[in-house]
Design a protein around this motif. Structure first.
Motif, PDB file in Angstrom:
ATOM      1  N   ALA A 115      -7.536   4.715   9.114  1.00 14.52           N
ATOM      2  CA  ALA A 115      -7.085   4.865   7.729  1.00 14.52           C
ATOM      3  C   ALA A 115      -6.283   3.647   7.267  1.00 14.52           C
ATOM      4  O   ALA A 115      -6.408   3.211   6.118  1.00 14.52           O
ATOM      5  CB  ALA A 115      -6.250   6.139   7.593  1.00 14.52           C
ATOM      6  N   TYR A 116      -5.465   3.090   8.161  1.00 13.31           N
ATOM      7  CA  TYR A 116      -4.642   1.936   7.808  1.00 13.31           C
ATOM      8  C   TYR A 116      -5.431   0.630   7.914  1.00 13.31           C
ATOM      9  O   TYR A 116      -5.364  -0.224   7.021  1.00 13.31           O
ATOM     10  CB  TYR A 116      -3.408   1.877   8.715  1.00 13.31           C
ATOM     11  N   LEU A 117      -6.165   0.481   8.981  1.00 10.36           N
ATOM     12  CA  LEU A 117      -6.865  -0.781   9.228  1.00 10.36           C
ATOM     13  C   LEU A 117      -8.002  -1.003   8.239  1.00 10.36           C
ATOM     14  O   LEU A 117      -8.258  -2.138   7.828  1.00 10.36           O
ATOM     15  CB  LEU A 117      -7.388  -0.809  10.664  1.00 10.36           C
ATOM     16  N   ALA A 118      -8.685   0.053   7.829  1.00  7.99           N
ATOM     17  CA  ALA A 118      -9.761  -0.100   6.855  1.00  7.99           C
ATOM     18  C   ALA A 118      -9.217  -0.529   5.503  1.00  7.99           C
ATOM     19  O   ALA A 118      -9.864  -1.291   4.773  1.00  7.99           O
ATOM     20  CB  ALA A 118     -10.545   1.203   6.719  1.00  7.99           C
ATOM     21  N   SER A 119      -8.020  -0.068   5.163  1.00 12.03           N
ATOM     22  CA  SER A 119      -7.411  -0.481   3.891  1.00 12.03           C
ATOM     23  C   SER A 119      -7.031  -1.954   3.932  1.00 12.03           C
ATOM     24  O   SER A 119      -7.247  -2.692   2.959  1.00 12.03           O
ATOM     25  CB  SER A 119      -6.188   0.384   3.585  1.00 12.03           C
ATOM     26  N   ALA A 120      -6.471  -2.415   5.056  1.00 11.00           N
ATOM     27  CA  ALA A 120      -6.152  -3.842   5.189  1.00 11.00           C
ATOM     28  C   ALA A 120      -7.433  -4.672   5.120  1.00 11.00           C
ATOM     29  O   ALA A 120      -7.482  -5.710   4.434  1.00 11.00           O
ATOM     30  CB  ALA A 120      -5.420  -4.092   6.499  1.00 11.00           C
ATOM     31  N   ALA A 121      -8.480  -4.218   5.801  1.00 12.48           N
ATOM     32  CA  ALA A 121      -9.740  -4.954   5.806  1.00 12.48           C
ATOM     33  C   ALA A 121     -10.347  -5.016   4.410  1.00 12.48           C
ATOM     34  O   ALA A 121     -10.923  -6.041   4.021  1.00 12.48           O
ATOM     35  CB  ALA A 121     -10.724  -4.308   6.782  1.00 12.48           C
ATOM     36  N   ALA A 169       0.865  -1.183   0.000  1.00 13.86           N
ATOM     37  CA  ALA A 169       0.000   0.000   0.000  1.00 13.86           C
ATOM     38  C   ALA A 169       0.902   1.234   0.000  1.00 13.86           C
ATOM     39  O   ALA A 169       1.805   1.342   0.831  1.00 13.86           O
ATOM     40  CB  ALA A 169      -0.907   0.003   1.221  1.00 13.86           C
ATOM     41  N   PHE A 170       0.662   2.146  -0.913  1.00 15.24           N
ATOM     42  CA  PHE A 170       1.569   3.270  -1.132  1.00 15.24           C
ATOM     43  C   PHE A 170       0.989   4.596  -0.659  1.00 15.24           C
ATOM     44  O   PHE A 170      -0.137   4.962  -1.028  1.00 15.24           O
ATOM     45  CB  PHE A 170       1.896   3.405  -2.624  1.00 15.24           C
ATOM     46  N   ASP A 171       1.789   5.320   0.118  1.00 17.36           N
ATOM     47  CA  ASP A 171       1.575   6.744   0.227  1.00 17.36           C
ATOM     48  C   ASP A 171       1.828   7.329  -1.170  1.00 17.36           C
ATOM     49  O   ASP A 171       2.649   6.803  -1.929  1.00 17.36           O
ATOM     50  CB  ASP A 171       2.557   7.339   1.241  1.00 17.36           C
ATOM     51  N   VAL A 172       1.139   8.412  -1.513  1.00 13.38           N
ATOM     52  CA  VAL A 172       1.247   8.941  -2.879  1.00 13.38           C
ATOM     53  C   VAL A 172       2.009  10.259  -2.948  1.00 13.38           C
ATOM     54  O   VAL A 172       3.012  10.369  -3.654  1.00 13.38           O
ATOM     55  CB  VAL A 172      -0.151   9.089  -3.516  1.00 13.38           C
ATOM     56  N   PHE A 173       1.557  11.283  -2.218  1.00 14.77           N
ATOM     57  CA  PHE A 173       2.169  12.605  -2.331  1.00 14.77           C
ATOM     58  C   PHE A 173       3.543  12.606  -1.669  1.00 14.77           C
ATOM     59  O   PHE A 173       3.673  12.514  -0.452  1.00 14.77           O
ATOM     60  CB  PHE A 173       1.273  13.671  -1.681  1.00 14.77           C
ATOM     61  N   GLY A 174       4.581  12.677  -2.480  1.00 16.75           N
ATOM     62  CA  GLY A 174       5.951  12.639  -1.987  1.00 16.75           C
ATOM     63  C   GLY A 174       6.610  11.311  -2.251  1.00 16.75           C
ATOM     64  O   GLY A 174       7.741  11.263  -2.733  1.00 16.75           O
ATOM     65  N   THR A 175       5.919  10.219  -1.969  1.00 17.86           N
ATOM     66  CA  THR A 175       6.493   8.894  -2.199  1.00 17.86           C
ATOM     67  C   THR A 175       6.423   8.513  -3.668  1.00 17.86           C
ATOM     68  O   THR A 175       7.405   8.016  -4.235  1.00 17.86           O
ATOM     69  CB  THR A 175       5.756   7.838  -1.354  1.00 17.86           C
ATOM     70  N   VAL A 176       5.285   8.750  -4.279  1.00 21.71           N
ATOM     71  CA  VAL A 176       5.060   8.356  -5.679  1.00 21.71           C
ATOM     72  C   VAL A 176       5.204   9.543  -6.625  1.00 21.71           C
ATOM     73  O   VAL A 176       5.812   9.427  -7.685  1.00 21.71           O
ATOM     74  CB  VAL A 176       3.662   7.706  -5.828  1.00 21.71           C
ATOM     75  N   VAL A 177       4.640  10.682  -6.262  1.00 23.33           N
ATOM     76  CA  VAL A 177       4.679  11.853  -7.144  1.00 23.33           C
ATOM     77  C   VAL A 177       5.447  13.000  -6.493  1.00 23.33           C
ATOM     78  O   VAL A 177       5.462  13.154  -5.274  1.00 23.33           O
ATOM     79  CB  VAL A 177       3.257  12.327  -7.538  1.00 23.33           C
TER      80      VAL A 177
END
Length: 238
Positions: free
Chosen positions: A163-169, A8-16
Motif C-alpha cells: 500500500a505504501y510502496l505502490a504509492s511512492a512508485a 501522502a495523507f491518511d484520510v479518515f481521522g487525519t483529514v476528516v
C-alpha cells in the motif's frame, strides 16, 4: 532529516472527522429503526468492523474489494448483530447510510493547512478509501489533492507494505522522499518500516476524546505537529 518531495495523507481521522460525521448522518436512521441508540457509539461500533473486513482481503481469504463495498457489508453485519433485519430496510436507504463515509467534513485546520502545504509539496492521499469514494468526498467538502492514491492503486489495504510502496512508485519517488502524514501511530510505524518519512498530526477528538487504540506504536517520528497549520510552520522552519 531532509525535506520530503511529496506528502501522502491518511484520510479518515487525519483529514476528516469520521466519528462526528457518521453519528450525525446515522441519527435519523437510528431514531427510526433503533431508538435509544447513541449515534456516537454506533459510529464507533461500525468503525470497529473496518479492520477485520480489510484483514479478510489482506490475508487473501477473499479477493480485494473496494472500501465502499466493505462499508455496506459491515453496516449490514452491524445491524444484524443488533437484531435489525435488513430485509425491512430499503436497499436505497442502506446504501445511502453506507455512503455516509463519502460525506465527511474536514477538521477546521485542514482546508487552510492543506492549501498551504500544497504550495510547498505535492499532496496526495494514501488512504484505504477507493477512488469513487474520495472523489465524492472531495466534491462534498471542497478539498483538493494532486492525486488520489492508496488501496485501489496498490490493490492492497494498509498496513501492508504494498500500500505504501505502490504509492511512492506511482509518484516516481524513492520511499524516503515520500512522507506519510497521519494521526495513527500504527499507520506511521508501517510506513516507516517501508522507508517512508513520517509526520504525526495529533487528533485527540478522533474517538470523541477517548484514548486512541494504537498508542503502543508511538515512536519518535521525523515530523510532529498539533494540526496541519503547525505542520506548515514545522516544514517551513526546517
Amino acid at each position: 532529516m531532509k525535506l520530503p518531495k511529496a506528502l501522502a495523507f491518511d484520510v479518515f481521522g487525519t483529514v476528516v472527522d469520521w466519528r462526528t460525521g457518521i453519528a450525525e448522518q446515522a441519527a435519523a436512521f437510528l431514531a427510526r429503526y433503533m431508538p435509544g441508540t447513541d449515534p456516537g457509539a454506533f459510529a464507533d461500533d461500525w468503525r470497529n468492523l473496518y479492520q477485520p473486513a480489510m484483514e479478510e482481503c489482506r490475508s487473501g481469504r477473499r479477493p480485494f474489494r473496494l472500501l465502499d463495498a466493505l462499508h455496506l457489508e459491515t453496516l449490514v453485519q452491524l445491524l444484524e448483530r443488533r437484531g435489525i433485519g435488513t430485509a425491512a430496510i430499503g436497499e436505497g436507504e442502506l446504501l445511502d447510510l453506507a455512503y455516509a463515509w463519502r460525506r465527511l467534513r474536514p477538521w477546521p485546520d485542514v482546508p487552510p493547512g492543506l492549501a498551504q502545504l500544497r504550495k510547498l509539496f505535492p499532496v496526495v492521499t494514501l488512504s484505504n478509501a477507493n477512488i469513487a469514494l474520495m472523489i465524492a468526498m472531495n466534491r462534498f467538502n471542497g478539498l483538493e489533492w494532486d492525486a488520489i492514491l492508496g488501496a485501489e492503486v496498490s490493490r492492497s489495504y494498509k498496513p501492508t507494505p504494498q500500500a505504501y510502496l505502490a504509492s511512492a512508485a506511482a509518484l516516481c519517488l524513492d520511499p524516503q522522499d515520500l512522507c506519510l502524514v497521519a494521526c495513527h501511530h500504527s499507520d506511521l510505524a508501517a510506513a516507516r518500516a517501508c522507508g517512508l518519512q513520517t509526520a504525526y498530526v495529533d487528533r485527540p477528538m478522533e474517538y470523541g476524546g477517548a484514548r486512541a487504540p494504537d498508542g503502543s506504536y508511538e515512536q519518535a517520528w521525523e515530523w510532529r505537529a498539533g494540526d496541519l497549520l503547525e505542520l506548515v510552520r514545522v516544514f517551513t522552519s526546517h
